[in-house]
Motif scaffolding. Structure first.
Motif, PDB file in Angstrom:
ATOM      1  N   UNK A  27       0.827  -1.210   0.000  1.00  0.00           N
ATOM      2  CA  UNK A  27       0.000   0.000   0.000  1.00  0.00           C
ATOM      3  C   UNK A  27       0.853   1.247   0.000  1.00  0.00           C
ATOM      4  N   UNK A  28       0.180   2.366   0.044  1.00  0.00           N
ATOM      5  CA  UNK A  28       0.914   3.621   0.121  1.00  0.00           C
ATOM      6  C   UNK A  28       1.377   3.812   1.561  1.00  0.00           C
ATOM      7  N   UNK A  29       2.291   4.720   1.762  1.00  0.00           N
ATOM      8  CA  UNK A  29       2.724   5.047   3.118  1.00  0.00           C
ATOM      9  C   UNK A  29       1.501   5.340   3.992  1.00  0.00           C
ATOM     10  N   UNK A  30       0.606   6.143   3.434  1.00  0.00           N
ATOM     11  CA  UNK A  30      -0.539   6.568   4.239  1.00  0.00           C
ATOM     12  C   UNK A  30      -1.442   5.407   4.604  1.00  0.00           C
ATOM     13  N   UNK A  31      -1.698   4.523   3.633  1.00  0.00           N
ATOM     14  CA  UNK A  31      -2.633   3.438   3.933  1.00  0.00           C
ATOM     15  C   UNK A  31      -2.026   2.463   4.934  1.00  0.00           C
ATOM     16  N   UNK A  32      -0.727   2.213   4.812  1.00  0.00           N
ATOM     17  CA  UNK A  32      -0.095   1.284   5.756  1.00  0.00           C
ATOM     18  C   UNK A  32      -0.074   1.907   7.159  1.00  0.00           C
ATOM     19  N   UNK A  33       0.271   3.177   7.215  1.00  0.00           N
ATOM     20  CA  UNK A  33       0.282   3.850   8.518  1.00  0.00           C
ATOM     21  C   UNK A  33      -1.107   3.827   9.126  1.00  0.00           C
ATOM     22  N   UNK A  34      -2.103   4.032   8.281  1.00  0.00           N
ATOM     23  CA  UNK A  34      -3.470   4.066   8.788  1.00  0.00           C
ATOM     24  C   UNK A  34      -3.813   2.725   9.433  1.00  0.00           C
ATOM     25  N   UNK A  35      -3.439   1.617   8.780  1.00  0.00           N
ATOM     26  CA  UNK A  35      -3.795   0.325   9.401  1.00  0.00           C
ATOM     27  C   UNK A  35      -2.976   0.067  10.665  1.00  0.00           C
ATOM     28  N   UNK A  36      -1.693   0.465  10.690  1.00  0.00           N
ATOM     29  CA  UNK A  36      -0.900   0.269  11.919  1.00  0.00           C
ATOM     30  C   UNK A  36      -1.544   1.075  13.058  1.00  0.00           C
ATOM     31  N   UNK A  37      -1.942   2.277  12.739  1.00  0.00           N
ATOM     32  CA  UNK A  37      -2.532   3.131  13.780  1.00  0.00           C
ATOM     33  C   UNK A  37      -3.864   2.576  14.275  1.00  0.00           C
ATOM     34  N   UNK A  38      -4.656   2.069  13.362  1.00  0.00           N
ATOM     35  CA  UNK A  38      -5.955   1.529  13.796  1.00  0.00           C
ATOM     36  C   UNK A  38      -5.765   0.361  14.748  1.00  0.00           C
ATOM     37  N   UNK A  39      -4.722  -0.438  14.474  1.00  0.00           N
ATOM     38  CA  UNK A  39      -4.475  -1.612  15.344  1.00  0.00           C
ATOM     39  C   UNK A  39      -3.980  -1.194  16.726  1.00  0.00           C
ATOM     40  N   UNK A  40      -3.261  -0.075  16.790  1.00  0.00           N
ATOM     41  CA  UNK A  40      -2.592   0.289  18.050  1.00  0.00           C
ATOM     42  C   UNK A  40      -2.959   1.682  18.556  1.00  0.00           C
ATOM     43  N   UNK A  41      -4.086   2.176  18.089  1.00  0.00           N
ATOM     44  CA  UNK A  41      -4.419   3.579  18.363  1.00  0.00           C
ATOM     45  C   UNK A  41      -4.344   3.945  19.841  1.00  0.00           C
ATOM     46  N   UNK A  42      -4.885   3.057  20.687  1.00  0.00           N
ATOM     47  CA  UNK A  42      -4.996   3.418  22.114  1.00  0.00           C
ATOM     48  C   UNK A  42      -3.643   3.670  22.757  1.00  0.00           C
ATOM     49  N   UNK A  43      -2.605   3.018  22.200  1.00  0.00           N
ATOM     50  CA  UNK A  43      -1.254   3.178  22.774  1.00  0.00           C
ATOM     51  C   UNK A  43      -0.825   4.649  22.760  1.00  0.00           C
ATOM     52  N   UNK A  44      -1.355   5.382  21.809  1.00  0.00           N
ATOM     53  CA  UNK A  44      -0.969   6.797  21.784  1.00  0.00           C
ATOM     54  C   UNK A  44      -2.192   7.710  21.954  1.00  0.00           C
ATOM     55  N   UNK A  45      -3.135   7.159  22.665  1.00  0.00           N
ATOM     56  CA  UNK A  45      -4.287   7.972  23.035  1.00  0.00           C
ATOM     57  C   UNK A  45      -5.232   8.315  21.907  1.00  0.00           C
ATOM     58  N   UNK A  46      -5.250   7.468  20.876  1.00  0.00           N
ATOM     59  CA  UNK A  46      -6.208   7.712  19.792  1.00  0.00           C
ATOM     60  C   UNK A  46      -7.302   6.660  19.846  1.00  0.00           C
ATOM     61  N   UNK A  47      -8.445   6.961  19.281  1.00  0.00           N
ATOM     62  CA  UNK A  47      -9.510   5.966  19.173  1.00  0.00           C
ATOM     63  C   UNK A  47      -9.230   5.106  17.943  1.00  0.00           C
TER      64      UNK A  47
END
Ligand SMILES: Nc1ncnc2c1ncn2[C@@H]1O[C@H](COP(=O)(O)OP(=O)(O)OP(=O)(O)O)[C@@H](O)[C@H]1O
Length: 771
Positions: free
Chosen positions: A71-91
């Protein structure tokens, strides 16, 4: 990929390409010039990854296979963030803000009294803030870093931006930084299992993306990284991509192996050489070679026309000629007109349509569909026709006047009920309001005065171009553009200037506009391509590669870039390319980075396989005034054998070379007359006659199946200047269908038997187009 497929695929690669694909280096750079098979090599790798994915699914199951990401940088980052969002205080179901929403948030922040007033400069424009935040992100600066860097800044803009940056939420551009933040805390191991990283178009990697790559690679020693790209094609400087990223990687990753793909498979040798002339002027350039084994080709055409209209007419003329004379080798779809600036497209839209040359305009709206043009014309229309309700609806709040919807509805209703013009309805509305100070009164009165002043100008027979200029000035339209369309406000400004030019040259604006509503089918491939030269041309990231649901994807991120991508097909090379308006101020663009501008021209030139025209008008129109301009300095001082100042001259030799370069079949030389053997002495047609000077003539039917413009059967009179027994003398013809003069040499064999064989060949001709 089974072994046989693998073997077959590998066989289609050259040695260097094969080395690149098979390399086991832990850190590998594949540096590839234009047309050298970079896409082929990457596709090979991507295809391999996809096929591997399929096979893995059956062996390790879909869940594990899912871990392989493309995927693109953005799409890959988006999936990593969705999996681990809470670790950095995101939903985990965090939303990615659309452009509209981003603007709303900044607007709210601007109004927020709690933000330190001494820092927050409330005059600063929303577009400017967003653009500054985007740039900071691309540089890899989060708000803390940004604040540190600019804490002592004198620039009030930077200070203000740092305040807003801190208070600002997530958006598309923030994904990379947030992922970097997540991974640097070592809180998650989502990328620890990644063994290999492949980055395509590496020259476009921003600092933020490169930092992220380094972070991923640092997480374990066994990972390997392969990057593919061309520093000469680095044209994303505005978003902090640097062509030096290749060097940076060599410094950061030990033992980086560099494999250079230097053989160009796309273009003729002359073309490769002339493009090299441009790129060699890039002072920042990493030294590398490009060569081709393709046919030598013909010099590129450096054509100067009187002005932009002539430029468009010349292109239309040449397109017809190329399609005609290439005898089927080149069709409309094989031709691209590369245009640097959006406002230039208008001339081409008009002239191509006039000459019935089908075209697809990629990467932007047609001229009259552009917002700023519609706005200007709506004001003009309302001035001409004060009953024009649609124009009124369009511009009542453009630029923003905060006139409420119920007020607008009331005015419209009065106009309809009393069959009144809009200004009359506004007057009635103002008089009928009991409260003399209702919220939007002042603005409505101002609007009314504006409309009346434009109407007066029409009654006083003011030139349309001057009325347009008044509309632009009196509505403060520039401020509106700058505020809401900061990134491309200058381009939009040029569109308005172009509209004024058209009005000055008395072209029929309204007729043109009506024409533009004709929908052309984008599915029909047989269209000339009118494409912006800028970045979008070169980067066909496909929509499906962005895994973020479209509803969540930013609609206007990178504006034209994304818009173009949505329409882009895979074709980034054409047998015939026109690079137009190669003038100082456009290429290079005023204020652009000089080296990057050279790369942009280089990329444009290397899209062509065989025919390349670089055209520069001598004069351009700006706000209705003629201005003298110079050809792009990048094209100057080219070796004389690389360019010609006249159009290509067509003959069978040229067609053969073209066919060999673009790997198509050589067309039959139809100029060989169908009945090429003409009886030497016969009374039947064609009839050789003996003239008073003893020169025999023959008249016969000449068939041109490839010709679209002339009738297929044309009579041609051949007047040989030799007797039957001599050979290979010059002949001349009259009444040739295209009206061009040609020489008709007689075939060598003609005198050898009882038959006269006439071969019609095209020879260098004076171009009949008046430049
Ligand atoms: N080994 C090869 N043999 C024959 N043709 C090749 C080979 N490699 C590439 N080509 C052809 O050369 C042309 C250019 O290749 P490709 O599009 O992969 O280049 P590229 O490096 O991606 O170019 P650019 O960077 O300019 O977009 C294509 O038509 C491709 O099929």
């Amino acid at each position: 990929m089974n072994n046989k497929n693998l073997h077959d695929s590998l066989r289609s690669l050259n040695c260097v390409q094969r080395d690149a694909v098979l390399s086991t280096a832990k850190s590998l750079q594949i540096v590839a010039g234009p047309g050298s098979g970079k896409t082929k090599v990457v596709t090979f790798t991507k295809k391999a990854a996809n096929e591997l994915k399929e096979r893995l699914k059956t062996v390790i199951g879909p869940q594990m296979t899912h871990l392989i990401q493309i995927g693109t940088f953005h799409s890959i980052c988006c999936s990593i963030l969705r999996l681990n969002a809470r670790e950095i205080g995101m939903e985990p179901n965090f939303k990615i803000l659309e452009e509209r929403k981003r603007k709303e948030i900044i607007r709210e922040l601007l109004a927020d009294e709690d933000l330190p007033a001494k820092y927050a400069d409330r005059q600063i424009k929303i577009g400017t803030i967003i653009s500054e935040i985007d740039k900071a992100r691309e540089r890899g600066e989060n708000h803390i870093r940004f604040q540190n860097i600019y804490s002592g800044a004198i620039s009030p803009l930077k200070v203000s931006v740092s305040i807003f940056y801190q208070a600002y939420e997530e958006d598309f551009g923030g994904l990379i930084l947030r992922t970097t933040e997540l991974l640097s805390d070592n809180k998650v191991n989502s990328v620890q299992s990644v063994d290999c990283v492949l980055v395509d178009e590496f020259q476009d990697t921003s600092s933020a993306q490169y930092n992220l790559l380094k972070l991923i690679m640092s997480q374990s020693a066994h990972k390997s990284i392969t990057v593919v790209g061309d520093p000469d094609q680095s044209i994303y400087g505005w978003r902090s991509a640097k062509n030096k990223v290749f060097q940076e990687m060599q410094d950061d990753f030990e033992n980086t192996l560099t494999i250079s793909l230097e053989q160009n498979y796309r273009s003729s040798a002359k073309l490769v050489e002339s493009a090299s002339h441009v790129i060699m002027q890039d002072a920042e350039r990493m030294n590398k070679a490009l060569y081709t084994n393709n046919p030598v080709g013909i010099p590129i055409s450096l054509i100067k026309t009187a002005d932009e209209k002539k430029q468009a007419e010349y292109v239309a003329y040449e397109i017809s000629k190329v399609v005609d004379y290439s005898k089927g080798l080149i069709q409309y779809k094989d031709i691209a007109i590369l245009i640097r600036a959006n406002f230039i497209t208008h001339q081409f839209e008009r002239i191509l349509r006039k000459h019935q040359i089908p075209f697809n305009l990629k990467g932007g709206d047609r001229f009259f569909n552009r917002m700023e043009i519609k706005d200007m014309l709506a004001y003009l229309r309302l001035a001409f026709d004060p009953y024009d309700v649609n124009s009124f609806k369009r511009i009542i709040n453009i630029p923003k006047r905060n006139i409420r919807q119920d007020t607008i509805d009331m005015i419209l209703s009065l106009s309809m009920t009393h069959q009144m013009s809009i200004p009359e309805a506004i007057n009635l509305f103002l008089n009928s309001q009991k409260r003399s100070f209702f919220a939007d009164r002042k603005e409505i009165v101002k609007f009314l005065h504006l409309c009346q002043s434009f109407q007066d100008k029409i009654e006083n027979k003011t030139e349309i171009s001057d009325i347009l200029k008044s509309i632009y000035d009196d509505t403060n339209y520039y401020t509106h553009l700058r505020q809401h369309y900061y990134r491309d406000h200058l381009g939009r400004l040029r569109n308005i200037s172009e509209l004024v030019n058209m009005a000055t040259s008395k072209s029929d604006i309204f007729n043109d506009q009506d024409d533009c509503n004709e929908e052309e089918s984008a599915e029909d491939l047989n269209y000339t391509n009118v494409v912006p030269i800028d970045d979008p041309l070169l980067k066909p990231v496909k929509e499906e590669e962005i895994e973020i649901p479209l509803s969540q994807a930013p609609k206007e991120t990178n504006q034209d870039v994304e818009k173009f991508l949505a329409y882009c097909d895979d074709c980034l090379e054409w047998p015939c390319v026109f690079v137009v308006s190669c003038i100082d101020g456009i290429i290079p663009a005023s204020g652009g980075d000089d080296n990057e501008e050279k790369r942009i021209l280089y990329v444009a030139m290397t899209r062509s396989k065989f025919l390349l025209y670089c055209i520069s008008p001598r004069f351009v129109n700006e706000w209705g005034e003629l201005k003298s301009v110079n050809m792009s300095p990048f094209l100057e001082n080219m070796s004389r054998d690389l360019y010609s100042t006249i159009s290509p001259v067509w003959n069978q030799e040229l067609r053969k070379m073209l066919a060999n370069t673009i790997k198509r079949e050589i067309p039959i030389d139809d100029y060989f007359l169908r009945d090429s053997k003409i009886p030497k002495s016969t009374s039947s047609q064609p009839t050789p006659k003996t003239t008073s000077t003893n020169i025999p003539t023959a008249t016969f039917t000449f068939y041109q199946p490839y010709s679209s413009s002339s009738s297929p059967k044309t009579k041609i009179t051949v007047v040989p200047t030799y007797t039957y027994t001599s050979s290979a003398r010059q002949t001349s013809s009259s009444s040739f269908p295209t009206g061009l003069k040609r020489s008709l040499p007689c075939d060598e064999d003609s005198g050898k038997d009882d038959w006269l064989k006439v071969v019609v060949k095209e020879e260098p001709i004076d171009d009949s187009f008046n430049l």
